[in-house]
Design a protein around this motif. Sequence first.
Motif, PDB file in Angstrom:
ATOM      1  N   THR A   1      16.178 -40.625  24.916  1.00 47.06           N
ATOM      2  CA  THR A   1      17.731 -40.969  24.481  1.00 47.06           C
ATOM      3  C   THR A   1      18.459 -41.707  25.378  1.00 47.06           C
ATOM      4  OG1 THR A   1      18.746 -38.896  25.285  1.00 47.06           O
ATOM      5  CG2 THR A   1      17.564 -38.661  23.352  1.00 47.06           C
ATOM      6  N   PRO A   2      19.350 -42.554  24.753  1.00 48.64           N
ATOM      7  CA  PRO A   2      20.107 -43.257  25.710  1.00 48.64           C
ATOM      8  C   PRO A   2      20.769 -42.349  26.878  1.00 48.64           C
ATOM      9  CG  PRO A   2      20.704 -43.884  23.346  1.00 48.64           C
ATOM     10  CD  PRO A   2      19.774 -42.858  23.460  1.00 48.64           C
ATOM     11  N   GLU A   3      21.180 -41.005  26.209  1.00 46.09           N
ATOM     12  CA  GLU A   3      21.984 -40.015  27.405  1.00 46.09           C
ATOM     13  C   GLU A   3      21.005 -39.734  28.559  1.00 46.09           C
ATOM     14  OE1 GLU A   3      23.851 -40.393  23.565  1.00 46.09           O
ATOM     15  OE2 GLU A   3      21.666 -39.789  23.835  1.00 46.09           O
ATOM     16  N   GLN A   4      19.570 -39.572  28.014  1.00 45.58           N
ATOM     17  CA  GLN A   4      18.518 -39.084  29.026  1.00 45.58           C
ATOM     18  C   GLN A   4      18.417 -40.589  30.132  1.00 45.58           C
ATOM     19  OE1 GLN A   4      15.380 -38.249  26.575  1.00 45.58           O
ATOM     20  NE2 GLN A   4      15.671 -35.987  26.595  1.00 45.58           N
ATOM     21  N   VAL A   5      18.627 -41.733  29.541  1.00 47.08           N
ATOM     22  CA  VAL A   5      18.318 -42.769  30.362  1.00 47.08           C
ATOM     23  C   VAL A   5      19.583 -42.753  31.322  1.00 47.08           C
ATOM     24  CG1 VAL A   5      18.402 -45.294  30.557  1.00 47.08           C
ATOM     25  CG2 VAL A   5      16.974 -44.198  28.740  1.00 47.08           C
ATOM     26  N   ASP A   6      20.692 -42.599  30.853  1.00 47.72           N
ATOM     27  CA  ASP A   6      21.982 -42.543  31.715  1.00 47.72           C
ATOM     28  C   ASP A   6      21.902 -41.523  32.760  1.00 47.72           C
ATOM     29  OD1 ASP A   6      23.085 -44.710  30.144  1.00 47.72           O
ATOM     30  OD2 ASP A   6      24.454 -43.219  29.002  1.00 47.72           O
ATOM     31  N   THR A   7      21.324 -40.496  32.578  1.00 49.39           N
ATOM     32  CA  THR A   7      21.253 -39.360  33.249  1.00 49.39           C
ATOM     33  C   THR A   7      20.312 -39.823  34.402  1.00 49.39           C
ATOM     34  OG1 THR A   7      22.002 -37.769  32.016  1.00 49.39           O
ATOM     35  CG2 THR A   7      20.695 -36.984  33.662  1.00 49.39           C
ATOM     36  N   ALA A   8      19.259 -40.132  34.051  1.00 49.96           N
ATOM     37  CA  ALA A   8      18.170 -40.876  35.096  1.00 49.96           C
ATOM     38  C   ALA A   8      18.600 -41.773  35.914  1.00 49.96           C
ATOM     39  CB  ALA A   8      16.645 -41.085  34.306  1.00 49.96           C
TER      40      ALA A   8
END
Length: 130
Positions: free
Chosen positions: A45-52
């Motif tokens: 997800t975009p949120e997982q991308v942001d976190t990583a």
Amino acid sequence: MKPLGWWLRHLHELLESSMARTLDAESLTRRHWQVLNTIALGARTPEQVDTAMAPFVTGEGPMAPKVADLRARGWVGEDGTLTADGREAHARVEERIKEFRTKAVEGISDDDYRTTLRTLERCAANLGAD
């Protein structure tokens, strides 16, 4: 001899411009590559991308526009995984990145490379200790 700060800034500029030329063949930016690679490593997800990516993109905002661009290219599916075209693109770009990294450290022994990293870590620790 030029001071450490001069060399760090100069190297940063050379790394950025060389990386841009490396990615230009695919009309990608460095952030596009990082998002593509993050998705290849499992972010969905975009949120997982942001976190990583948070440690690398402080202050740049969300990566959702980069994810959307990769989707528009047909490289990322609706499920957040790489499509067949995305896997091919990732492999192609990853090979260029490996060549870029190899060129960047050409002529530097493993020992010298490790010493350089330890030295930079120590400088950062010295200044970050305040």
